[in-house]
Motif scaffolding. Structure first.
Motif, mmCIF file in Angstrom:
data_model
loop_
_atom_site.group_PDB
_atom_site.id
_atom_site.type_symbol
_atom_site.label_atom_id
_atom_site.label_comp_id
_atom_site.label_asym_id
_atom_site.label_seq_id
_atom_site.Cartn_x
_atom_site.Cartn_y
_atom_site.Cartn_z
ATOM 1 N N GLU A 1 -4.466 -4.664 -9.335
ATOM 2 C CA GLU A 1 -3.944 -4.736 -7.979
ATOM 3 C C GLU A 1 -2.428 -4.812 -8.118
ATOM 4 N N GLU B 1 -4.652 3.486 -2.111
ATOM 5 C CA GLU B 1 -3.558 2.896 -1.340
ATOM 6 C C GLU B 1 -4.129 2.081 -0.187
ATOM 7 N N SER B 2 -3.427 1.004 0.158
ATOM 8 C CA SER B 2 -3.808 0.229 1.337
ATOM 9 C C SER B 2 -3.188 0.895 2.561
ATOM 10 N N ASN C 1 0.224 -2.270 -1.086
ATOM 11 C CA ASN C 1 -0.637 -2.571 -2.221
ATOM 12 C C ASN C 1 -1.353 -1.321 -2.701
ATOM 13 N N ARG C 2 -1.616 -1.303 -4.003
ATOM 14 C CA ARG C 2 -2.389 -0.236 -4.608
ATOM 15 C C ARG C 2 -3.435 -0.878 -5.513
#
Length: 140
Positions: A98, A68-69, A74-75
């Motif tokens: 992404e 995880e960001s 975003n992942r």
């Protein structure tokens, strides 16, 4: 994270899942991109998954890890794909995706990164020898 897991289940359970779920899991401006595709919309995603069901015997996506960001938008997903494809034969390779989520938690973008030269083009009978020659010429 529930919508991400449900979305990834479309791939993990590709042989048995109801693909129409994609409509509720992705945003209206959803974009998918991989070495062969670049499209928008849930209808085209469903067509891609249906085509995979049709063309690859025993397709299997295994999720290896998810990062995880800090912003949670975003992942990055590490995965392994395997199956049996006509002409190519047994496929088994890893890649990364992404995946971006919109503010409502729906998937807005999915970009795949994997080596199509090695795992696809280099296994086609007409390209196998030229690809091997090119790799040999470019290596140290």
């Amino acid at each position: 994270m529930n919508s991400l897991n449900a979305y990834l289940d479309l791939f993990r359970q590709i042989d048995s899942t109801d693909l129409s779920q994609a409509h509720s899991l992705v945003s209206n401006d959803y974009r998918f991109q991989d070495p062969f595709n670049d499209f928008r919309g849930s209808e085209k995603l469903i067509r891609l998954l249906e085509q995979t069901r049709k063309d690859v015997r025993s397709p299997r996506f295994e999720i290896l890890s998810i990062w995880e960001s800090p912003t949670e938008e975003n992942r990055v997903v590490k995965w392994r794909f395997s199956g049996l494809a006509p002409v190519i034969g047994k496929m088994d390779f890893e890649g990364f995706s992404e995946i971006s989520l919109d503010p409502s938690g729906r998937i807005s973008a999915h970009v795949d990164y994997w080596d199509s030269g090695v795992y696809f083009y280099g296994r086609l009978p007409l390209l196998r020898l030229p690809m091997a020659w090119i790799r040999k010429r470019l290596s140290l």
